[in-house]
Design an enzyme around this catalytic site. Structure first.
Site, PDB file in Angstrom:
ATOM      1  N   ASN A  11       7.604  10.158 -16.329  1.00 37.65           N
ATOM      2  CA  ASN A  11       9.055  10.297 -16.119  1.00 37.65           C
ATOM      3  C   ASN A  11       9.725   9.315 -17.075  1.00 37.65           C
ATOM      4  OD1 ASN A  11      11.133  10.145 -13.099  1.00 37.65           O
ATOM      5  ND2 ASN A  11      11.415  11.296 -14.970  1.00 37.65           N
ATOM      6  N   ASN A  62      21.244  11.805 -15.864  1.00 31.20           N
ATOM      7  CA  ASN A  62      20.251  12.813 -16.233  1.00 31.20           C
ATOM      8  C   ASN A  62      20.494  13.297 -17.655  1.00 31.20           C
ATOM      9  OD1 ASN A  62      18.954  12.894 -13.630  1.00 31.20           O
ATOM     10  ND2 ASN A  62      20.745  14.013 -12.876  1.00 31.20           N
ATOM     11  N   CYS A  71      16.197   6.649  -8.632  1.00 30.70           N
ATOM     12  CA  CYS A  71      14.936   7.127  -9.206  1.00 30.70           C
ATOM     13  C   CYS A  71      13.895   6.036  -9.035  1.00 30.70           C
ATOM     14  CB  CYS A  71      15.107   7.480 -10.685  1.00 30.70           C
ATOM     15  SG  CYS A  71      13.549   7.924 -11.495  1.00 30.70           S
ATOM     16  N   HIS A 162      16.424  16.484  -1.585  1.00 33.33           N
ATOM     17  CA  HIS A 162      15.160  17.132  -1.942  1.00 33.33           C
ATOM     18  C   HIS A 162      14.849  18.289  -1.012  1.00 33.33           C
ATOM     19  CE1 HIS A 162      13.807  14.174  -4.931  1.00 33.33           C
ATOM     20  NE2 HIS A 162      14.418  13.286  -4.169  1.00 33.33           N
ATOM     21  N   GLU A 211      13.786  18.848 -11.213  1.00 32.75           N
ATOM     22  CA  GLU A 211      14.868  17.897 -10.932  1.00 32.75           C
ATOM     23  C   GLU A 211      16.213  18.480 -11.344  1.00 32.75           C
ATOM     24  OE1 GLU A 211      14.385  13.649 -11.355  1.00 32.75           O
ATOM     25  OE2 GLU A 211      12.498  13.998 -12.419  1.00 32.75           O
ATOM     26  N   CYS A 220       8.522  12.442 -10.450  1.00 34.98           N
ATOM     27  CA  CYS A 220       9.785  12.079  -9.815  1.00 34.98           C
ATOM     28  C   CYS A 220       9.462  11.175  -8.635  1.00 34.98           C
ATOM     29  CB  CYS A 220      10.543  13.320  -9.345  1.00 34.98           C
ATOM     30  SG  CYS A 220      12.040  12.962  -8.401  1.00 34.98           S
ATOM     31  N   GLY A 223      11.156  12.232  -5.431  1.00 32.49           N
ATOM     32  CA  GLY A 223      10.519  13.491  -5.063  1.00 32.49           C
ATOM     33  C   GLY A 223       9.143  13.298  -4.459  1.00 32.49           C
TER      34      GLY A 223
END
Length: 283
Positions: A11, A62, A71, A162, A211, A220, A223
């Site tokens: 990531n 993002n 994050c 999520h 995402e 993620c 996530g």
């Protein structure tokens, strides 16, 4: 503008030290700098800022310019950045985010940060807090029609919203198609991050992630936490156990502890540092 390209289990973000640099238009900067052909290339832009509430503040954008609240992978990389650059000299830092203050335990090898554990806080399970416009107080294995197919979904927030979908074979999923359909589903007014999860054992799962604002990414952090919590809520895994999560970018470890908090542990690496000529909102 000076920057660091860093990644946590694939990531990857561009990190800018805003103690020294100034970015006037972060959304525009994120879109340009994240472009993998004309910019540096990343999943987004992370600004490291002063805070009057914590040791540091993290602001995330993002790759499409939209703002992210939190994050976990980026939080670990911020911890590595500030410690390796001698902005902090301790084994735990506090980090202000749009989803609250997070506490990060730092692990070093030969004086350099190699991994970190983030206290991600407690999962938010109420539909209204996610938010999810689904007619139930919580969304645990509830049917949802997406793209003319009914999926049983579990939804929660880990600072970001999520939606977790279980599958027997996540590698066969056309994530480019279904990810967009989930992200923009009318049940999710703030859009949604979607995790496609394949349970392997009581302490191991595989996961792919779509995402919001970035598309499919290799990893993620929020996530992974959402996937672990969803596995526990649906009986696939046990609480207060280290759950190993295999992602396309590597492995993360998540524990939903008896104290109510979710702990995320994983690596943090600097890919390269550099300086880019950019006048579209940075100086």
């Amino acid at each position: 503008m000076k920057f660091a390209k860093m990644q946590g289990t694939g990531n990857d973000y561009i990190y800018v030290n805003c103690f020294d640099e100034s970015i006037d238009d972060p959304p525009a900067a994120a879109k340009f700098l994240s472009d993998r052909h004309f910019g540096i290339g990343s999943d987004g832009l992370v600004l490291i800022l002063p805070s009057d509430r914590a040791d540091f503040k993290m602001d995330i954008y993002n790759s499409d310019g939209s703002r992210a609240k939190m994050c976990g992978n980026a939080a670990r990389c911020v911890a590595k950045y500030v410690c390796d650059s001698k902005m902090a000299d301790k084994d735990m830092i506090s980090l202000e985010t749009l989803s609250g203050i997070k506490y990060i335990n730092i692990y070093k090898t030969d004086g350099k940060v190699t991994s970190a554990q983030v206290n991600m806080g407690s999962p938010m399970l109420k539909s209204r807090d996610i938010p999810a416009l689904i007619e139930s107080d919580t969304v645990i294995s509830r049917p949802l029609e997406v793209g003319e197919k009914v999926y049983f979904v579990t939804c929660l927030s880990m600072g970001n919203p999520h939606c977790v979908v279980f599958s027997e074979n996540i590698d066969s999923i056309n994530i480019q198609k279904i990810g967009v359909e989930f992200e923009n589903h009318p049940a999710f007014p703030d859009r949604i991050n979607t995790e496609f999860v394949q349970p392997i054992s009581a302490s191991r799962i595989k996961m792919r992630v779509w995402e919001r604002g970035a598309g499919e990414t290799l990893s993620c952090g929020t996530g992974a936490c959402a996937a672990a919590v969803a596995c526990i809520l649906n009986g696939y895994c046990k609480r207060d156990t280290d759950i190993k999560i295999s992602l396309r970018g590597g492995e993360l470890s998540v524990k939903w502890s008896a104290d109510g908090n979710v702990y995320l542990t994983g690596s943090a690496q600097t890919v390269f540092t550099g300086e880019i000529a950019y006048d579209g909102g940075a100086r």
